[in-house]
Design a protein around this motif. Sequence first.
Motif, PDB file in Angstrom:
ATOM      1  N   VAL A 428       9.464  13.839 -12.317  1.00 24.27           N
ATOM      2  CA  VAL A 428       9.517  12.440 -11.911  1.00 24.27           C
ATOM      3  C   VAL A 428       8.844  12.276 -10.548  1.00 24.27           C
ATOM      4  O   VAL A 428       8.089  11.326 -10.311  1.00 24.27           O
ATOM      5  N   ALA A 429       9.091  13.209  -9.653  1.00 30.38           N
ATOM      6  CA  ALA A 429       8.498  13.139  -8.317  1.00 30.38           C
ATOM      7  C   ALA A 429       6.980  13.246  -8.366  1.00 30.38           C
ATOM      8  O   ALA A 429       6.285  12.702  -7.506  1.00 30.38           O
ATOM      9  N   ALA A 430       6.452  13.935  -9.391  1.00 29.20           N
ATOM     10  CA  ALA A 430       5.006  14.101  -9.514  1.00 29.20           C
ATOM     11  C   ALA A 430       4.306  12.825  -9.980  1.00 29.20           C
ATOM     12  O   ALA A 430       3.085  12.694  -9.838  1.00 29.20           O
ATOM     13  N   MET A 431       5.080  11.896 -10.522  1.00 33.24           N
ATOM     14  CA  MET A 431       4.524  10.622 -10.979  1.00 33.24           C
ATOM     15  C   MET A 431       4.020   9.817  -9.788  1.00 33.24           C
ATOM     16  O   MET A 431       4.643   9.799  -8.732  1.00 33.24           O
ATOM     17  N   VAL A 432       2.887   9.135  -9.955  1.00 30.66           N
ATOM     18  CA  VAL A 432       2.371   8.243  -8.934  1.00 30.66           C
ATOM     19  C   VAL A 432       2.589   6.813  -9.413  1.00 30.66           C
ATOM     20  O   VAL A 432       2.089   6.413 -10.459  1.00 30.66           O
ATOM     21  N   SER A 433       3.361   6.037  -8.652  1.00 26.90           N
ATOM     22  CA  SER A 433       3.629   4.642  -9.000  1.00 26.90           C
ATOM     23  C   SER A 433       2.652   3.734  -8.266  1.00 26.90           C
ATOM     24  O   SER A 433       2.329   3.984  -7.103  1.00 26.90           O
ATOM     25  N   PRO A 434       2.175   2.676  -8.906  1.00 24.97           N
ATOM     26  CA  PRO A 434       1.340   1.718  -8.173  1.00 24.97           C
ATOM     27  C   PRO A 434       2.171   1.004  -7.114  1.00 24.97           C
ATOM     28  O   PRO A 434       3.362   0.762  -7.318  1.00 24.97           O
ATOM     29  N   TYR A 435       1.528   0.695  -6.008  1.00 23.22           N
ATOM     30  CA  TYR A 435       2.206   0.014  -4.900  1.00 23.22           C
ATOM     31  C   TYR A 435       1.690  -1.412  -4.806  1.00 23.22           C
ATOM     32  O   TYR A 435       0.487  -1.642  -4.935  1.00 23.22           O
ATOM     33  N   PRO A 436       2.517  -2.390  -4.547  1.00 19.28           N
ATOM     34  CA  PRO A 436       3.981  -2.304  -4.485  1.00 19.28           C
ATOM     35  C   PRO A 436       4.590  -2.743  -5.816  1.00 19.28           C
ATOM     36  O   PRO A 436       4.254  -3.795  -6.334  1.00 19.28           O
ATOM     37  N   THR A 437       5.461  -1.956  -6.359  1.00 23.65           N
ATOM     38  CA  THR A 437       6.142  -2.298  -7.605  1.00 23.65           C
ATOM     39  C   THR A 437       7.632  -2.002  -7.483  1.00 23.65           C
ATOM     40  O   THR A 437       8.042  -1.139  -6.704  1.00 23.65           O
ATOM     41  N   ILE A 438       8.409  -2.690  -8.277  1.00 25.14           N
ATOM     42  CA  ILE A 438       9.833  -2.376  -8.370  1.00 25.14           C
ATOM     43  C   ILE A 438      10.002  -0.970  -8.939  1.00 25.14           C
ATOM     44  O   ILE A 438      10.942  -0.252  -8.602  1.00 25.14           O
ATOM     45  N   GLY A 439       9.052  -0.556  -9.779  1.00 29.61           N
ATOM     46  CA  GLY A 439       9.124   0.767 -10.395  1.00 29.61           C
ATOM     47  C   GLY A 439       9.136   1.911  -9.401  1.00 29.61           C
ATOM     48  O   GLY A 439       9.552   3.024  -9.739  1.00 29.61           O
ATOM     49  N   GLU A 440       8.683   1.659  -8.166  1.00 31.01           N
ATOM     50  CA  GLU A 440       8.741   2.711  -7.139  1.00 31.01           C
ATOM     51  C   GLU A 440      10.178   3.136  -6.836  1.00 31.01           C
ATOM     52  O   GLU A 440      10.390   4.216  -6.281  1.00 31.01           O
ATOM     53  N   VAL A 441      11.131   2.293  -7.192  1.00 31.68           N
ATOM     54  CA  VAL A 441      12.535   2.652  -7.005  1.00 31.68           C
ATOM     55  C   VAL A 441      12.833   3.987  -7.690  1.00 31.68           C
ATOM     56  O   VAL A 441      13.548   4.846  -7.147  1.00 31.68           O
ATOM     57  N   ASN A 442      12.292   4.175  -8.884  1.00 34.86           N
ATOM     58  CA  ASN A 442      12.532   5.422  -9.615  1.00 34.86           C
ATOM     59  C   ASN A 442      11.933   6.624  -8.891  1.00 34.86           C
ATOM     60  O   ASN A 442      12.581   7.670  -8.750  1.00 34.86           O
ATOM     61  N   LYS A 443      10.706   6.488  -8.444  1.00 31.48           N
ATOM     62  CA  LYS A 443      10.066   7.614  -7.744  1.00 31.48           C
ATOM     63  C   LYS A 443      10.763   7.914  -6.428  1.00 31.48           C
ATOM     64  O   LYS A 443      10.916   9.086  -6.057  1.00 31.48           O
ATOM     65  N   ARG A 444      11.184   6.868  -5.723  1.00 34.05           N
ATOM     66  CA  ARG A 444      11.870   7.084  -4.457  1.00 34.05           C
ATOM     67  C   ARG A 444      13.225   7.760  -4.662  1.00 34.05           C
ATOM     68  O   ARG A 444      13.696   8.499  -3.793  1.00 34.05           O
ATOM     69  N   ALA A 445      13.864   7.519  -5.804  1.00 33.18           N
ATOM     70  CA  ALA A 445      15.105   8.231  -6.102  1.00 33.18           C
ATOM     71  C   ALA A 445      14.829   9.723  -6.265  1.00 33.18           C
ATOM     72  O   ALA A 445      15.591  10.569  -5.786  1.00 33.18           O
ATOM     73  N   ALA A 446      13.721  10.044  -6.951  1.00 31.70           N
ATOM     74  CA  ALA A 446      13.336  11.448  -7.081  1.00 31.70           C
ATOM     75  C   ALA A 446      13.004  12.028  -5.713  1.00 31.70           C
ATOM     76  O   ALA A 446      13.355  13.185  -5.404  1.00 31.70           O
ATOM     77  N   GLY A 447      12.349  11.234  -4.877  1.00 36.05           N
ATOM     78  CA  GLY A 447      12.042  11.697  -3.531  1.00 36.05           C
ATOM     79  C   GLY A 447      13.294  11.963  -2.723  1.00 36.05           C
ATOM     80  O   GLY A 447      13.348  12.919  -1.929  1.00 36.05           O
TER      81      GLY A 447
END
Length: 472
Positions: A428-447
């Motif tokens: 999950v942490a390896a995923m790159v989310s487009p900025y700015p999206t609500i979906g970054e919430v998931n990546k930041r949780a992995a972070g």
Amino acid sequence: MKRIKTDILVIGAGSGGLSVAAGAVQMGARVTLLEGHKMGGDCLNYGCVPSKALIASGKAAHGQAHSAVYGVADAVPQIDYAGAKDHVRSVIAQIEPVDSVERFEGLGVEVIQAFGQFISDTEVQAGDTVITARRIVIATGSSPLVPPIEGIDTVPYLTNETLWDLRERPEHLVVIGGGPIGMEMAQAHVRLGSKVTVIEGDKALGKDDPEAAAVVLENLRAEGIEILEQAKAARIEGKAGAITVHTEDGRVVHGTHLLVAVGRMSNTDKLNLEAAGIETTRTGIKVDDSLKTTNRRVYAIGDVAGGLQFTHVAGYHAGVIIRSMLFALPSKAKTSHIPWATYTDPELAQVGLTEAQARDAHGDKLEVVRFHYEHNDRAIAERKTKGLIKVMVVKGRPVGATIAGHQAGELINLWALVLANNMKMSQVAAMVSPYPTIGEVNKRAAGAYFTPRLFESDLVKRVVGLVQRLIP
């Protein structure tokens, strides 16, 4: 009496039954489908589809009344409750053709519009037709449960089946039941101009994670919904337009309309299951891990199987039994990767274990990582900062995820994928989310999971220092 022989007989044309019928006939099986009421079942006609359409109407009204924060003057919405119901009807009508008799007959399914009941372990009678089938699938769904509250049979009340016929906005809607259906309809109606009181015998949204549920309940109360918890309804009296509910602890609630939303019961009463040797449980038809009943020729899927009662579960069950029925391959249903969502605002979503369940199952091995919406830039831009995600992790692999906040029902999809495929937090942490999206919430949780391992580790700092000194 007409007689039919078929490979697969499906009883019930809701989401699960239709998925089985469409899949099986397109893969070469002879399929007969029975439906004694409406094609599309509860989801299309009374549940998921109409409720989300009415929620959309409420959202539009709420947006008009709360736009000043975006630099647009607040306006008093001119609400046409009957018009909102017309919107609901229009949405259903747009989806209906996908579930229609015509479509399924076009696929090659023999559709009989009648209720079916077993007359032997391999035969079902529907009207003047007897169907003999190699395999039978019971997909009859569930209906609203009406509890035996004193006086309930003396007053008019609504359920999720009859609510959609109401054309005049309730002045004061009293909802018995603080689960997902009750809370979704409570918020939709308060936004459409009704006064709303919810009466819940235990805790509102009590099946969900308490920390996440609190985020939702705080917002619902802020919008004006009165939520009475630990308030079991004991007696109901009154008449149309003036209904009173008395609770066991002496509280009294007066309203104009009553909505009963305390749960569901499996639809088995018309099936004559005894004739086929099919046993039931307190919640539905008894099935094993492969969704077979005590009659090995018969499967039960979806709500009637007595497990998780969601449309997407019925669809999942359909895939499980098609593998077994058509290809004679072992196939078992599991629940550990099944997500669900409550479509209040903010939304509430869950997949896998809650924090409490994970602590019971894994003890000290459990790590819980959190990330709050208030740190997400898109959420800030859209003024949707209430909420959080928390992920339950054991040895680097998520075992559950809980999200309360904007678009939680969309965000949970990623974690459903992760759990279904036994993926790691590193993936999950390896995923790159487009900025700015609500979906970054998931990546930041992995972070958040890796932050202490990278930035608070003395070993990492020593390695980095060594590299800086030795590598030119």
